[in-house]
Motif scaffolding. Structure first.
Motif, PDB file in Angstrom:
ATOM      1  N   TYR A 299       0.832  -1.209   0.000  1.00  0.00           N
ATOM      2  CA  TYR A 299       0.000   0.000   0.000  1.00  0.00           C
ATOM      3  C   TYR A 299       0.866   1.258   0.000  1.00  0.00           C
ATOM      4  O   TYR A 299       0.553   2.256  -0.660  1.00  0.00           O
ATOM      5  CB  TYR A 299      -0.926   0.005   1.217  1.00  0.00           C
ATOM      6  CG  TYR A 299      -1.929   1.136   1.202  1.00  0.00           C
ATOM      7  CD1 TYR A 299      -3.145   0.991   0.557  1.00  0.00           C
ATOM      8  CD2 TYR A 299      -1.640   2.361   1.807  1.00  0.00           C
ATOM      9  CE1 TYR A 299      -4.065   2.028   0.517  1.00  0.00           C
ATOM     10  CE2 TYR A 299      -2.540   3.405   1.770  1.00  0.00           C
ATOM     11  CZ  TYR A 299      -3.762   3.232   1.126  1.00  0.00           C
ATOM     12  OH  TYR A 299      -4.650   4.270   1.077  1.00  0.00           O
ATOM     13  N   GLU A 300       1.978   1.223   0.733  1.00  0.00           N
ATOM     14  CA  GLU A 300       2.855   2.394   0.822  1.00  0.00           C
ATOM     15  C   GLU A 300       3.373   2.814  -0.546  1.00  0.00           C
ATOM     16  O   GLU A 300       3.517   3.999  -0.839  1.00  0.00           O
ATOM     17  CB  GLU A 300       4.028   2.093   1.755  1.00  0.00           C
ATOM     18  CG  GLU A 300       4.954   3.284   1.978  1.00  0.00           C
ATOM     19  CD  GLU A 300       6.075   2.966   2.945  1.00  0.00           C
ATOM     20  OE1 GLU A 300       7.060   3.713   2.949  1.00  0.00           O
ATOM     21  OE2 GLU A 300       5.967   1.966   3.682  1.00  0.00           O
ATOM     22  N   PHE A 301       3.640   1.836  -1.424  1.00  0.00           N
ATOM     23  CA  PHE A 301       4.125   2.151  -2.763  1.00  0.00           C
ATOM     24  C   PHE A 301       3.090   2.954  -3.549  1.00  0.00           C
ATOM     25  O   PHE A 301       3.427   3.918  -4.239  1.00  0.00           O
ATOM     26  CB  PHE A 301       4.466   0.863  -3.520  1.00  0.00           C
ATOM     27  CG  PHE A 301       4.751   1.083  -4.985  1.00  0.00           C
ATOM     28  CD1 PHE A 301       6.001   1.536  -5.396  1.00  0.00           C
ATOM     29  CD2 PHE A 301       3.772   0.861  -5.940  1.00  0.00           C
ATOM     30  CE1 PHE A 301       6.263   1.753  -6.741  1.00  0.00           C
ATOM     31  CE2 PHE A 301       4.031   1.081  -7.283  1.00  0.00           C
ATOM     32  CZ  PHE A 301       5.281   1.521  -7.687  1.00  0.00           C
ATOM     33  N   PHE A 302       1.831   2.562  -3.449  1.00  0.00           N
ATOM     34  CA  PHE A 302       0.780   3.229  -4.231  1.00  0.00           C
ATOM     35  C   PHE A 302       0.471   4.630  -3.710  1.00  0.00           C
ATOM     36  O   PHE A 302      -0.226   5.400  -4.369  1.00  0.00           O
ATOM     37  CB  PHE A 302      -0.482   2.367  -4.264  1.00  0.00           C
ATOM     38  CG  PHE A 302      -0.296   1.065  -4.990  1.00  0.00           C
ATOM     39  CD1 PHE A 302      -0.224   1.021  -6.369  1.00  0.00           C
ATOM     40  CD2 PHE A 302      -0.146  -0.123  -4.289  1.00  0.00           C
ATOM     41  CE1 PHE A 302      -0.020  -0.168  -7.052  1.00  0.00           C
ATOM     42  CE2 PHE A 302       0.055  -1.323  -4.954  1.00  0.00           C
ATOM     43  CZ  PHE A 302       0.123  -1.341  -6.337  1.00  0.00           C
ATOM     44  N   THR A 303       0.996   4.960  -2.537  1.00  0.00           N
ATOM     45  CA  THR A 303       0.830   6.320  -2.006  1.00  0.00           C
ATOM     46  C   THR A 303       2.128   7.109  -2.108  1.00  0.00           C
ATOM     47  O   THR A 303       2.278   8.150  -1.471  1.00  0.00           O
ATOM     48  CB  THR A 303       0.356   6.278  -0.537  1.00  0.00           C
ATOM     49  OG1 THR A 303       1.293   5.516   0.239  1.00  0.00           O
ATOM     50  CG2 THR A 303      -1.014   5.637  -0.434  1.00  0.00           C
ATOM     51  N   GLY A 304       3.083   6.593  -2.910  1.00  0.00           N
ATOM     52  CA  GLY A 304       4.307   7.332  -3.164  1.00  0.00           C
ATOM     53  C   GLY A 304       5.516   6.852  -2.414  1.00  0.00           C
ATOM     54  O   GLY A 304       6.590   7.452  -2.526  1.00  0.00           O
ATOM     55  N   GLY A 305       5.410   5.762  -1.649  1.00  0.00           N
ATOM     56  CA  GLY A 305       6.525   5.260  -0.854  1.00  0.00           C
ATOM     57  C   GLY A 305       7.321   4.187  -1.571  1.00  0.00           C
ATOM     58  O   GLY A 305       7.283   4.055  -2.796  1.00  0.00           O
ATOM     59  N   GLN A 306       8.018   3.387  -0.776  1.00  0.00           N
ATOM     60  CA  GLN A 306       8.890   2.352  -1.315  1.00  0.00           C
ATOM     61  C   GLN A 306       8.161   1.014  -1.407  1.00  0.00           C
ATOM     62  O   GLN A 306       7.178   0.771  -0.721  1.00  0.00           O
ATOM     63  CB  GLN A 306      10.122   2.178  -0.416  1.00  0.00           C
ATOM     64  CG  GLN A 306      10.981   3.415  -0.283  1.00  0.00           C
ATOM     65  CD  GLN A 306      12.094   3.209   0.723  1.00  0.00           C
ATOM     66  OE1 GLN A 306      12.070   2.265   1.513  1.00  0.00           O
ATOM     67  NE2 GLN A 306      13.080   4.081   0.700  1.00  0.00           N
ATOM     68  N   ILE A 307       8.688   0.154  -2.257  1.00  0.00           N
ATOM     69  CA  ILE A 307       8.220  -1.227  -2.298  1.00  0.00           C
ATOM     70  C   ILE A 307       8.803  -1.949  -1.087  1.00  0.00           C
ATOM     71  O   ILE A 307      10.000  -1.877  -0.820  1.00  0.00           O
ATOM     72  CB  ILE A 307       8.637  -1.915  -3.605  1.00  0.00           C
ATOM     73  CG1 ILE A 307       7.767  -1.396  -4.756  1.00  0.00           C
ATOM     74  CG2 ILE A 307       8.531  -3.430  -3.491  1.00  0.00           C
ATOM     75  CD1 ILE A 307       8.016  -2.074  -6.078  1.00  0.00           C
ATOM     76  N   MET A 308       7.958  -2.629  -0.350  1.00  0.00           N
ATOM     77  CA  MET A 308       8.367  -3.320   0.866  1.00  0.00           C
ATOM     78  C   MET A 308       8.704  -4.783   0.564  1.00  0.00           C
ATOM     79  O   MET A 308       8.319  -5.316  -0.476  1.00  0.00           O
ATOM     80  CB  MET A 308       7.238  -3.234   1.906  1.00  0.00           C
ATOM     81  CG  MET A 308       6.858  -1.809   2.285  1.00  0.00           C
ATOM     82  SD  MET A 308       8.263  -0.882   2.961  1.00  0.00           S
ATOM     83  CE  MET A 308       8.474  -1.737   4.536  1.00  0.00           C
ATOM     84  N   PRO A 309       9.413  -5.445   1.486  1.00  0.00           N
ATOM     85  CA  PRO A 309       9.739  -6.858   1.268  1.00  0.00           C
ATOM     86  C   PRO A 309       8.477  -7.701   1.094  1.00  0.00           C
ATOM     87  O   PRO A 309       7.542  -7.596   1.871  1.00  0.00           O
ATOM     88  CB  PRO A 309      10.483  -7.253   2.550  1.00  0.00           C
ATOM     89  CG  PRO A 309      11.009  -5.975   3.100  1.00  0.00           C
ATOM     90  CD  PRO A 309      10.000  -4.930   2.750  1.00  0.00           C
ATOM     91  N   LEU A 310       8.454  -8.500   0.069  1.00  0.00           N
ATOM     92  CA  LEU A 310       7.333  -9.410  -0.186  1.00  0.00           C
ATOM     93  C   LEU A 310       7.857 -10.570  -1.013  1.00  0.00           C
ATOM     94  O   LEU A 310       8.418 -10.370  -2.084  1.00  0.00           O
ATOM     95  CB  LEU A 310       6.204  -8.694  -0.929  1.00  0.00           C
ATOM     96  CG  LEU A 310       4.997  -9.556  -1.324  1.00  0.00           C
ATOM     97  CD1 LEU A 310       4.316 -10.139  -0.089  1.00  0.00           C
ATOM     98  CD2 LEU A 310       3.999  -8.753  -2.144  1.00  0.00           C
TER      99      LEU A 310
END
Length: 423
Positions: A299-310
Motif C-alpha cells: 500500500y505504501e508504494f501506491f501512495t508514493g513510498g517504497q516497495i516493501m519486502p514481499l
C-alpha cells in the motif's frame, strides 16, 4: 489510509480446481497472448465461438484516474498508463548511453557502434578494427568501453559470445564468493562442465547458471509484442484504492447449443467449452486476488513510498499453492497504476531483513552517492558500513557492488574521474 474497495464481483477460491489444472496455459499466458493460448482448445471444439478482446482501443479500457495523481517515483520513470507500453531492446539500450557509463563523446560513439552491431541474439558482431581506424581509437580503449556493457541492462548484451555473456551475468548474480571462482572456470570450459561435478560448490554454480539469459536478448526477441496490463490499481474520487481487472481485453466465449445434445460428442464438447469459460473465470479470480494482496502488502508504494519486502512464499501460503505456481501465474503479467505500467514480479522484492527490502537499500544507496564528496567518493566498503548502520543488517561488500552495478553507478575511483571531468 484509504479503504480498499473491491469493485469486481469475482469469486476467489482457495484451491486450484480441476478446471484450472486442465487449463494452466490460460493462467500462465500474458493477456496479450491469451487468445493464442486458447487456440488449440478452440480449434478442436466446433461449439465454441470466440470474439477477440483486442477489437477496441486500449485507452478506452483504462480508468483515467490512473494518471490523475502523478505520484513521483525515484525507482521508475512515470509511464503514461493510457498507452500500450512497447519498448524495443534498442529503446532500452539507447536510454543507457550517457553518464555514468558513457559520459564522453568517444565512449558514446563506441557504445552506439556496439548497439548498432548486435546480432540477432544480442552479441556484439562488429568490425572493431575498421571502426577504430576510422575513428582514431586504439583497440584497447574500444574494449575497455565495450566491457562497460557488463553494467548495462539487460545484462549480457554486448558480449562477444555466450561465455562472455555468462561472465557479465555472473558479476550481477547472487553467487557466493566461494563459488564465484569455480563458476568462472566452468563458464570458460563449458564443454567439460561435468569434470567439475565433484567440486564443493558445483550445485550452487549450476543453480546460478540456470538462471542466466541465453541468448542475452531473449526477452526482446519479439519487439513488436504489446504489453497489456491485467490489472488497474488507482484511487477513486473518494480516495479509496480500487483494484480492477482489465477484463474488457478478455476474449468473449459463446457456446453454440444449437447442435443436438443427444449426441455424446456434442455433450462432451459443450462440457469442454464450459470448462474453458470456467478456466477464464478462474484466471480472473486468481489474478484479482493477487492484485488485492499486492495492494495489502505494498500500500505504501501506491501512495508514493517504497516497495516493501514481499516474497512469493507469502502469497503461496495465502493461496495454499507452491511458490513455483505463483511464480508462473504472475510471469508476463502487468499492473497499470499512477506510477506506471509495472510487471507484477517487481512487487516481490527480496527481504534483506524482516522489514528491509533490497529496493529500500538501493534507494538509500542512490542518496549516499548523490551527496558524497566529489574529492573523496565513497568506497564500496564505506557504503556497506553506512548501509549496515542505517538498516541494522549484515551484508557483504559484493552485494553492494552488485546493487551499484544494477543502478549503473560506477566504482569510487571511476566516479572520482567523472567528477573531475565535470560529469
Amino acid at each position: 489510509m484509504g479503504a480498499l474497495r473491491q469493485t469486481q464481483g469475482v469469486e476467489t477460491k482457495h484451491k486450484l480446481s480441476n478446471t484450472l489444472r486442465n487449463w494452466l496455459p490460460i493462467l500462465h499466458s500474458s493477456l496479450s497472448d491469451l487468445g493464442e493460448a486458447m487456440t488449440p482448445f478452440v480449434e478442436a471444439n466446433p461449439v465454441i465461438e470466440v470474439k477477440s478482446g483486442f477489437e477496441e482501443d486500449f485507452e478506452k479500457k483504462i480508468p483515467r484516474k490512473i494518471i490523475s495523481r502523478g505520484v513521483s517515483n525515484s525507482r521508475t520513470e512515470q509511464i503514461e498508463a493510457l498507452t500500450i507500453q512497447s519498448r524495443t531492446l534498442y529503446d532500452v539500450l539507447d536510454e543507457q548511453i550517457g553518464a555514468p557509463l558513457f559520459p564522453t563523446p568517444v565512449s558514446q560513439r563506441v557504445a552506439l557502434y556496439v548497439i548498432e552491431n548486435l546480432d540477432e541474439y544480442g552479441y556484439y558482431d562488429g568490425n572493431t578494427e575498421e571502426f577504430c581506424q576510422k575513428n582514431s581509437i586504439d583497440r584497447e580503449t574500444f574494449e575497455k568501453i565495450r566491457l562497460r556493457f557488463l553494467h548495462v541492462e539487460p545484462v549480457g548484451i554486448g558480449a562477444k559470445n555466450l561465455a562472455e555473456s555468462f561472465l557479465f551475468q555472473l558479476d550481477n548474480s547472487e553467487i557466493s564468493d566461494q563459488a564465484y571462482s569455480l563458476a568462472v572456470k566452468i563458464i570458460n570450459d563449458m564443454q567439460n562442465i561435468h569434470a567439475y561435478s565433484k567440486e564443493e560448490c558445483f550445485n550452487e554454480v549450476m543453480h546460478v547458471l540456470s538462471t542466466f539469459k541465453n541468448p542475452p536478448n531473449i526477452e526482446y526477441q519479439e519487439d513488436s509484442a504489446q504489453i497489456i496490463p491485467d490489472l488497474m490499481i488507482y484511487f477513486n474520487d473518494e480516495q479509496q484504492i480500487e483494484v480492477k481487472l482489465n477484463d474488457a481485453y478478455y476474449p468473449v466465449i459463446n457456446i453454440d447449443t444449437s447442435y443436438g445434445v443427444e449426441h455424446e460428442f456434442v455433450r462432451q464438447k459443450i462440457k469442454e467449452a464450459k470448462s474453458l469459460v470456467d478456466a477464464l473465470d478462474m484466471r480472473k479470480a486468481t489474478l484479482y486476488k493477487v492484485g488485492l494482496m499486492i495492494v495489502e502488502y505494498q500500500y505504501e508504494f501506491f501512495t508514493g513510498g517504497q516497495i516493501m519486502p514481499l516474497t512469493l512464499k507469502t502469497l503461496a501460503d495465502e493461496f495454499g499453492h507452491n511458490p513455483s505456481t505463483i511464480s508462473r501465474a504472475i510471469a508476463n503479467k502487468y499492473i497499470a497504476c499512477d506510477r506506471g505500467v509495472l510487471a507484477m514480479k517487481e512487487f516481490f522484492t527480496t527481504a534483506i531483513d524482516e522489514d528491509v527490502s533490497n529496493a529500500a537499500i538501493k534507494e538509500f544507496l542512490i542518496g549516499l552517492i548523490k551527496n558524497e564528496s566529489h574529492e573523496k567518493p565513497l568506497s564500496d566498503m564505506k557504503l556497506l558500513a553506512l548501509i549496515e548502520e542505517k538498516f541494522k543488517v549484515k551484508m557483504v561488500r559484493r552485494t553492494i557492488a552488485k546493487y551499484r552495478k544494477q543502478l549503473n553507478i560506477a566504482g569510487s575511483s571511476e566516479r572520482k574521474k567523472l567528477y573531475k571531468l565535470g560529469v
